[in-house]
Design an enzyme around this catalytic site. Structure first.
Site, PDB file in Angstrom:
ATOM      1  N   TYR A 143      -7.915  46.738 -31.575  1.00  0.00           N
ATOM      2  CA  TYR A 143      -7.401  47.104 -30.331  1.00  0.00           C
ATOM      3  C   TYR A 143      -7.410  45.864 -29.358  1.00  0.00           C
ATOM      4  O   TYR A 143      -6.824  46.220 -28.124  1.00  0.00           O
ATOM      5  CB  TYR A 143      -8.208  48.261 -29.616  1.00  0.00           C
ATOM      6  CG  TYR A 143      -7.445  49.842 -30.425  1.00  0.00           C
ATOM      7  CD1 TYR A 143      -7.311  49.914 -31.693  1.00  0.00           C
ATOM      8  CD2 TYR A 143      -7.421  50.859 -29.506  1.00  0.00           C
ATOM      9  CE1 TYR A 143      -6.579  51.197 -32.029  1.00  0.00           C
ATOM     10  CE2 TYR A 143      -7.062  52.039 -29.761  1.00  0.00           C
ATOM     11  CZ  TYR A 143      -6.605  52.240 -30.859  1.00  0.00           C
ATOM     12  OH  TYR A 143      -6.247  53.463 -31.551  1.00  0.00           O
ATOM     13  N   LYS A 189     -12.435  48.687 -44.904  1.00  0.00           N
ATOM     14  CA  LYS A 189     -11.391  48.469 -45.935  1.00  0.00           C
ATOM     15  C   LYS A 189     -11.924  46.864 -46.609  1.00  0.00           C
ATOM     16  O   LYS A 189     -10.868  45.995 -46.504  1.00  0.00           O
ATOM     17  CB  LYS A 189     -10.010  48.222 -45.390  1.00  0.00           C
ATOM     18  CG  LYS A 189      -8.780  47.861 -46.370  1.00  0.00           C
ATOM     19  CD  LYS A 189      -8.301  49.085 -47.021  1.00  0.00           C
ATOM     20  CE  LYS A 189      -7.170  48.816 -48.107  1.00  0.00           C
ATOM     21  NZ  LYS A 189      -7.077  49.736 -49.080  1.00  0.00           N
ATOM     22  N   ASP A 221      -8.330  54.256 -47.066  1.00  0.00           N
ATOM     23  CA  ASP A 221      -7.604  55.161 -47.561  1.00  0.00           C
ATOM     24  C   ASP A 221      -8.207  56.345 -48.546  1.00  0.00           C
ATOM     25  O   ASP A 221      -7.691  57.273 -48.283  1.00  0.00           O
ATOM     26  CB  ASP A 221      -6.451  54.274 -48.425  1.00  0.00           C
ATOM     27  CG  ASP A 221      -7.402  53.268 -49.463  1.00  0.00           C
ATOM     28  OD1 ASP A 221      -8.658  53.198 -49.176  1.00  0.00           O
ATOM     29  OD2 ASP A 221      -6.744  52.539 -50.346  1.00  0.00           O
ATOM     30  N   ASP A 245      -9.763  56.114 -35.248  1.00  0.00           N
ATOM     31  CA  ASP A 245      -8.621  56.718 -34.336  1.00  0.00           C
ATOM     32  C   ASP A 245      -8.057  57.705 -35.385  1.00  0.00           C
ATOM     33  O   ASP A 245      -7.468  58.736 -35.032  1.00  0.00           O
ATOM     34  CB  ASP A 245      -7.658  55.831 -33.664  1.00  0.00           C
ATOM     35  CG  ASP A 245      -6.703  56.314 -33.116  1.00  0.00           C
ATOM     36  OD1 ASP A 245      -6.872  57.284 -32.278  1.00  0.00           O
ATOM     37  OD2 ASP A 245      -5.500  55.911 -33.494  1.00  0.00           O
ATOM     38  N   ASP A 249      -8.378  62.218 -35.967  1.00  0.00           N
ATOM     39  CA  ASP A 249      -7.247  62.954 -35.910  1.00  0.00           C
ATOM     40  C   ASP A 249      -6.992  64.129 -37.186  1.00  0.00           C
ATOM     41  O   ASP A 249      -6.852  65.103 -37.159  1.00  0.00           O
ATOM     42  CB  ASP A 249      -5.656  62.328 -35.659  1.00  0.00           C
ATOM     43  CG  ASP A 249      -5.472  62.014 -34.097  1.00  0.00           C
ATOM     44  OD1 ASP A 249      -6.228  61.953 -33.309  1.00  0.00           O
ATOM     45  OD2 ASP A 249      -4.253  62.343 -33.974  1.00  0.00           O
TER      46      ASP A 249
END
Ligand code: IPM
Ligand code: MG
Length: 356
Positions: A143, A189, A221, A245, A249
């Site tokens: 970000y 990752k 993942d 983020d 959700d």
């Protein structure tokens, strides 16, 4: 003299003003019975700030929040401002505010209220009893990484984490795990990204100071899949900015509605408390938004920023009671609802229960 706290209130855009008004109603109700004073000062951010001042994060707001004891924030953004240049968009205002305030640790609890176990799109037996704390790094990673640019034929962002940034968020996660079930899953990752390998190594180092905490690592993942397959395996999830983020959700849907989940962002000084959902421009102004995520964020503010645990407990219990009595806003209307309420009516009920 009774204690007094100054709250910077940022209503923002879309449903922001509606849900913040209900949170303030509930805060006022508990502050009276619990004997402390709350002073509110409204500040501009996002689209509302663009309309008024031309920029998404006015200097006034930066100065104002730094003088406050905590920031209560609704939501920002909407189609009206979608075509602005990136640095002038409402979202840039929020990111700038998080950075200015140094709120690097974003705590996003995902819990399932027993009363709403049928509200999730997942089976009741998969989600009953879920209680996860997502600890998301909030002021670093892709970000904020430099360089970043959009050119004619290419565009790029940079995912960067420094040792200090990973250490300090890991310490937050381990401290939280010590107060919970002492299990952390660090999500990265590392099979593809250097920055994730680095993240993993530093988390391992921090773990040495917490021998009681069981640490595991998971690729992002797989973590997305496991959250849906068997969410009860998680206690604390520690992860970076963009993975957090996305995963938060996904985790929110375990609870049945994104309109339920609060967040607290803490770090160097003043904390920022906001629902995890957005400004929902499609339902703004209709009075049907679910204020519970914001009311719950206000409870986190009382607990984490002011140490007013009793008042926070009252709010949490009031939310549960409202749900168990069958009161629902429209987003949860299909699930064991006795009565569908407006945003304001839900605020009234919770404020009433919280003040008893
Ligand atoms: C969130 C939001 C923000 C983020 C947006 C609005 C910039 O999605 O708080 O999760 O990506 O952090
Ligand atoms: Mg998000």
């Amino acid at each position: 003299m009774s204690k007094s706290y100054r709250i910077a209130v940022i209503k923002g855009d879309g449903i922001g003003p509606e849900i913040i008004d209900e949170a303030i109603k509930v805060l006022d109700a508990v502050s009276i019975t619990q004997g402390f004073n709350l002073k509110y000062e409204e500040m501009l951010l996002g689209g509302a700030a663009i309309d008024e001042t031309g920029v998404p994060l006015p200097d006034e707001t930066i100065k104002g929040v730094k003088k406050s004891d905590a920031v209560l924030f609704g939501a920002i953004g909407g189609p009206k401002w979608d075509n602005l240049e990136r640095h002038l968009r409402p979202e840039s205002g929020l990111l700038g505010l998080r950075k200015e305030m140094g709120t690097f640790a974003n705590l996003r609890p995902a819990m399932v209220y027993d009363e709403l176990v049928n509200a999730s799109s997942l089976k009741a037996e998969v989600i009953q009893g879920v209680d996860i704390m997502v600890v998301r790094e909030l002021t670093g990673g892709i970000y904020f990484g430099q360089p970043r640019e959009q050119l004619e034929d290419k565009a790029y962002n940079t995912m960067i984490y420094t040792r200090e940034e990973v250490q300090r968020i890991a310490v937050v996660a381990f401290d939280i795990a010590m107060k919970r079930n002492k299990r952390i899953c660090s999500v990265d990752k590392a099979n593809v990204l250097e920055v994730s390998q680095f993240w993993r190594e530093i988390v391992e180092e921090v773990a040495k100071d917490y021998p009681e905490v069981e640490l595991s690592h998971m690729y992002v993942d797989n973590a997305a899949m496991q959250l849906i397959r068997d969410p009860k395996q998680f206690d604390v999830i520690l992860t970076g900015n963009i993975f957090g983020d996305i995963l938060s959700d996904a985790a929110s849907m375990l609870s049945g509605s994104i309109g339920l989940l609060p967040s607290a962002s803490t770090g160097k000084g003043v904390g920022l408390f906001e629902p995890i959902h957005g400004s929902a421009p499609d339902i703004a102004g209709q009075g049907i938004a679910n204020p519970l995520a914001t009311i719950s964020s206000a409870s986190m503010m009382l607990r984490y920023a002011f140490g007013e645990n009793e008042a926070a407990d009252k709010i949490d219990a009031a939310i549960k009671k409202a749900l168990s009595e069958g009161y629902r806003t429209g987003d949860l209307g299909d699930f064991d609802a006795k009565e569908i309420m407006t945003c304001t009516e839900m605020g009234d009920i919770v404020a009433d229960y919280a003040s008893r």
